[in-house]
Design a protein around this motif. Structure first.
Motif, PDB file in Angstrom:
ATOM      1  N   HIS A  35      40.829  76.376 -55.944  1.00  0.00           N
ATOM      2  CA  HIS A  35      40.770  76.901 -54.584  1.00  0.00           C
ATOM      3  C   HIS A  35      40.629  75.742 -53.601  1.00  0.00           C
ATOM      4  O   HIS A  35      39.823  74.839 -53.808  1.00  0.00           O
ATOM      5  N   THR A  92      36.681  77.604 -44.362  1.00  0.00           N
ATOM      6  CA  THR A  92      37.947  78.282 -44.122  1.00  0.00           C
ATOM      7  C   THR A  92      38.816  78.134 -45.360  1.00  0.00           C
ATOM      8  O   THR A  92      39.254  77.024 -45.683  1.00  0.00           O
ATOM      9  N   PRO A  93      39.084  79.234 -46.093  1.00  0.00           N
ATOM     10  CA  PRO A  93      39.906  79.121 -47.302  1.00  0.00           C
ATOM     11  C   PRO A  93      41.358  78.852 -46.938  1.00  0.00           C
ATOM     12  O   PRO A  93      41.864  79.346 -45.932  1.00  0.00           O
ATOM     13  N   LYS A 109      35.036  82.599 -53.196  1.00  0.00           N
ATOM     14  CA  LYS A 109      35.627  82.708 -51.859  1.00  0.00           C
ATOM     15  C   LYS A 109      34.645  83.333 -50.873  1.00  0.00           C
ATOM     16  O   LYS A 109      34.526  82.887 -49.721  1.00  0.00           O
ATOM     17  N   LYS A 110      33.935  84.345 -51.322  1.00  0.00           N
ATOM     18  CA  LYS A 110      32.952  84.995 -50.459  1.00  0.00           C
ATOM     19  C   LYS A 110      31.813  84.032 -50.131  1.00  0.00           C
ATOM     20  O   LYS A 110      31.349  83.952 -48.978  1.00  0.00           O
ATOM     21  N   THR A 122      33.869  72.720 -44.754  1.00  0.00           N
ATOM     22  CA  THR A 122      32.797  73.087 -45.672  1.00  0.00           C
ATOM     23  C   THR A 122      31.721  72.015 -45.696  1.00  0.00           C
ATOM     24  O   THR A 122      31.987  70.893 -46.134  1.00  0.00           O
ATOM     25  N   SER A 153      32.964  81.369 -47.687  1.00  0.00           N
ATOM     26  CA  SER A 153      33.189  81.975 -46.370  1.00  0.00           C
ATOM     27  C   SER A 153      31.867  82.163 -45.638  1.00  0.00           C
ATOM     28  O   SER A 153      31.765  81.945 -44.423  1.00  0.00           O
ATOM     29  N   GLN A 154      30.841  82.562 -46.360  1.00  0.00           N
ATOM     30  CA  GLN A 154      29.508  82.710 -45.767  1.00  0.00           C
ATOM     31  C   GLN A 154      28.931  81.367 -45.347  1.00  0.00           C
ATOM     32  O   GLN A 154      28.072  81.303 -44.471  1.00  0.00           O
ATOM     33  N   PHE A 160      39.920  74.610 -49.601  1.00  0.00           N
ATOM     34  CA  PHE A 160      39.262  75.138 -48.414  1.00  0.00           C
ATOM     35  C   PHE A 160      38.791  73.984 -47.525  1.00  0.00           C
ATOM     36  O   PHE A 160      38.638  72.846 -47.977  1.00  0.00           O
ATOM     37  N   SER A 186      45.492  83.954 -52.021  1.00  0.00           N
ATOM     38  CA  SER A 186      44.316  83.350 -51.429  1.00  0.00           C
ATOM     39  C   SER A 186      43.521  84.417 -50.677  1.00  0.00           C
ATOM     40  O   SER A 186      42.441  84.203 -50.236  1.00  0.00           O
TER      41      SER A 186
END
Length: 225
Positions: free
Chosen positions: A122, A179-180, A170-171, A127, A174-175, A124, A225
């Motif tokens: 993945h 940004t994925p 992914k969750k 981050t 995101s929290q 992103f 995605s």
């Protein structure tokens, strides 16, 4: 190298004189028609697609030099481009680079036909490193395998993990305000830290002695995605 099938590059290979010349050299090196295999390929990173990318990269460089007089002082080729760069600066003869590209593609295909069946990577951005470390620590504490596949810039990462954990991951990022970008399946990964969870079993690629073969950066298939 981005995904590019026959519909995108077939016309260029047919009409461009520089591409036709390089394509003929590639055909001779491999003993088959790259054009025909590319036309029949359904994989964005198949052997024929990778060779076509090499051919077109070299053809573009040939045109820049021969028609526009652009002779570079420096030549760089990140990712798949390293093969074209190696050929352009004559680190290896072009026919040898073609054969090497084909062998690497076959090795990767054979390897992932049996190994890393459920591994995805993945990508992103935005981050914070401390947040990502917390998320990966939680994965490791649950006995899950993960691996850094790429650090592209500040806050810009590629992380590999088992596909069943992808939605949770992914969750979680995101929290953490990440940004994925996209997720890739059948990524080629190499463990870099003992802090990672236990990884999937590895087997050597044909013709190599390493149990963790070095593979191209780009993935073979995409996952949503």
């Amino acid at each position: 190298m981005g995904p590019s099938g026959f519909s995108e590059v077939g016309r260029f290979l047919t009409l461009d004189p520089f591409a036709r010349k390089r394509l003929a050299e590639a055909d001779e090196a491999l003993g088959y028609s790259v054009f025909d295999r590319l036309r029949d390929s359904e994989d964005d990173y198949s052997e024929a697609t990778q060779i076509a990318f090499l051919v077109n990269s070299m053809a573009s460089a040939d045109r820049a030099e021969q028609e526009h007089g652009l002779v570079p002082d420096l030549c760089v080729g990140p990712s798949f481009g390293q093969k074209a760069a190696a050929a352009y600066v004559s680190s290896l003869p072009f026919p040898e680079v073609v054969r090497l590209t084909a062998e690497l593609a076959r090795c990767e295909h054979a390897y992932f036909a049996e190994e890393y069946q459920d591994a995805v990577t993945h990508t992103f951005v935005r981050t914070p490193q401390e947040k990502l470390t917390e998320i990966l620590t939680e994965l490791g504490e649950r006995g899950e395998w993960y691996d850094y596949s790429g650090y592209l810039d500040d806050g810009f990462f590629m992380v590999s993990l088992r596909e069943p954990e992808l939605e949770w991951f992914k969750k979680a990022i995101s929290q953490a305000a990440a940004t994925p970008c996209t997720a890739w399946s059948r990524r080629c990964t190499r463990p870099r830290s003992r802090s990672c969870g236990a990884g999937p079993p590895r087997r050597s690629c044909p013709g190599t002695t390493s149990s963790t073969p070095s593979c191209p950066w780009s993935p073979t298939r995409t996952a949503p995605s």
